[in-house]
Design an enzyme around this catalytic site. Sequence first.
Site, PDB file in Angstrom:
ATOM      1  N   GLY A 258       0.780  -1.227   0.000  1.00 35.98           N
ATOM      2  CA  GLY A 258       0.000   0.000   0.000  1.00 35.98           C
ATOM      3  C   GLY A 258       0.812   1.277   0.000  1.00 35.98           C
ATOM      4  O   GLY A 258       0.252   2.369  -0.162  1.00 35.98           O
ATOM      5  N   GLU A 259       2.119   1.195   0.173  1.00 40.58           N
ATOM      6  CA  GLU A 259       2.951   2.399   0.100  1.00 40.58           C
ATOM      7  C   GLU A 259       2.922   2.951  -1.322  1.00 40.58           C
ATOM      8  O   GLU A 259       2.770   2.216  -2.299  1.00 40.58           O
ATOM      9  CB  GLU A 259       4.392   2.080   0.500  1.00 40.58           C
ATOM     10  CG  GLU A 259       4.557   1.742   1.969  1.00 40.58           C
ATOM     11  CD  GLU A 259       6.003   1.464   2.343  1.00 40.58           C
ATOM     12  OE1 GLU A 259       6.890   1.660   1.476  1.00 40.58           O
ATOM     13  OE2 GLU A 259       6.238   1.046   3.491  1.00 40.58           O
TER      14      GLU A 259
ATOM     15  N   GLN B 123     -14.490  18.435   9.306  1.00 40.43           N
ATOM     16  CA  GLN B 123     -14.029  18.283  10.690  1.00 40.43           C
ATOM     17  C   GLN B 123     -13.182  19.507  11.053  1.00 40.43           C
ATOM     18  O   GLN B 123     -11.979  19.427  11.265  1.00 40.43           O
ATOM     19  CB  GLN B 123     -13.234  16.986  10.845  1.00 40.43           C
ATOM     20  CG  GLN B 123     -14.060  15.745  10.536  1.00 40.43           C
ATOM     21  CD  GLN B 123     -13.283  14.463  10.775  1.00 40.43           C
ATOM     22  OE1 GLN B 123     -12.611  14.301  11.791  1.00 40.43           O
ATOM     23  NE2 GLN B 123     -13.376  13.538   9.826  1.00 40.43           N
TER      24      GLN B 123
ATOM     25  N   ASP C 241     -30.103  24.359   5.751  1.00 39.43           N
ATOM     26  CA  ASP C 241     -30.130  24.565   7.200  1.00 39.43           C
ATOM     27  C   ASP C 241     -29.874  26.040   7.487  1.00 39.43           C
ATOM     28  O   ASP C 241     -29.488  26.805   6.596  1.00 39.43           O
ATOM     29  CB  ASP C 241     -29.104  23.686   7.928  1.00 39.43           C
ATOM     30  CG  ASP C 241     -27.687  23.877   7.397  1.00 39.43           C
ATOM     31  OD1 ASP C 241     -27.205  25.021   7.351  1.00 39.43           O
ATOM     32  OD2 ASP C 241     -27.060  22.873   7.031  1.00 39.43           O
TER      33      ASP C 241
ATOM     34  N   LYS D 103     -33.630  21.703  10.517  1.00 41.00           N
ATOM     35  CA  LYS D 103     -33.284  20.282  10.654  1.00 41.00           C
ATOM     36  C   LYS D 103     -32.576  20.055  11.980  1.00 41.00           C
ATOM     37  O   LYS D 103     -32.045  20.978  12.606  1.00 41.00           O
ATOM     38  CB  LYS D 103     -32.401  19.819   9.499  1.00 41.00           C
ATOM     39  CG  LYS D 103     -30.979  20.362   9.517  1.00 41.00           C
ATOM     40  CD  LYS D 103     -30.171  19.792   8.368  1.00 41.00           C
ATOM     41  CE  LYS D 103     -28.719  20.275   8.434  1.00 41.00           C
ATOM     42  NZ  LYS D 103     -27.904  19.759   7.328  1.00 41.00           N
TER      43      LYS D 103
ATOM     44  N   GLY E 256     -26.381  12.076   0.344  1.00 44.30           N
ATOM     45  CA  GLY E 256     -27.616  12.599  -0.227  1.00 44.30           C
ATOM     46  C   GLY E 256     -28.809  12.596   0.701  1.00 44.30           C
ATOM     47  O   GLY E 256     -29.891  13.068   0.310  1.00 44.30           O
TER      48      GLY E 256
END
Length: 328
Positions: free
Chosen positions: A48-49, A107, A180, A204, A238
């Site tokens: 995976g490197e 985040q 929102d 919401k 969605g």
Amino acid sequence: MTTLLTGEKNTKTLVLASGRAHPELAKDVARELGVDLLPTTAYDFANGEIYVRFGESVRGTDVFLLQSHTAPINQWIMEQMLMVDAAKRASARTITVVVPFYGYARQDKKHRGREPISARLMADLFKTAGADRIMSVDLHSAQAQGFFDGPVDHLWAMPILTDYVRGRVDLGNVTVVSPDAGRIRVAEQWAAKLGGGPLAFVHKTRDITRPNQSVANRVVGDVEGRDCVLVDDLIDTGGTIAEAVKVVLAAGAKSVIVAATHGVLSDPAAQRLSECGAREVVVTDTLPITADKQFGQLTVLSIAPVIARAIREVFDDGSVTSLFDGNS
């Protein structure tokens, strides 16, 4: 590459390189700029490197490294950081990280104790790798610009989206709807671009312990009999947008067009959006929209002209802000 003569003895050279996440967008940006993509070798080892190497010298050049953080997001973030490190060690004059979709942007603050601020960590990692500048499109929150210790060019897709939507609605009967209350400011800017019509938002509730889930309760504002444009920065699974469309239609809206910059479209977004009742769902190609994510109501607009113009302004020491009428 492309070279710009700046004096009898000094030249500047623009280099555009791309990772493997979204090669189609990179080719489109290169075409808009009138340059060739830097030949780059990138592959994965068995464990995976990731291996990265540039095929030509970048010594003394202004390098723009384009990579959109699509799934598998961590792989492509790491690949872009390795490209930054490679450019730095190859003596590039400046390194600009071009991230049409900035990973971990949602985040951007702590909702509860013992959580990371991942968007800030991303900025720190790119700075440590050697990036001088970051360029991104429609960050999830404006404060993320302050996470990077250096210039951040915050590009807007709104001009492209509003130009398209303007031709799809009755401007005398349009209401812009925010999904929102927190995105009312963006809805106001949309409304101004579409002729100054009324605003509405969907009330919401969200459980912060459960990702990608919220409940659309009711519409605040008048949407009855009106062509509604529901605007957001991104669509992931969605669920939020699909429920908002249903609530707006249940409140009497004549039609609903959904417009968003980033089409993440994680499963089951395509099914939800195709069945929610929206007349059209409009996104840009900041992220690759693969065949399994497409559906009949989906329209994808090119973001390449916006990115190319911004790259050119940075390279020419111009004003990126001027591209967006002071809204960037």
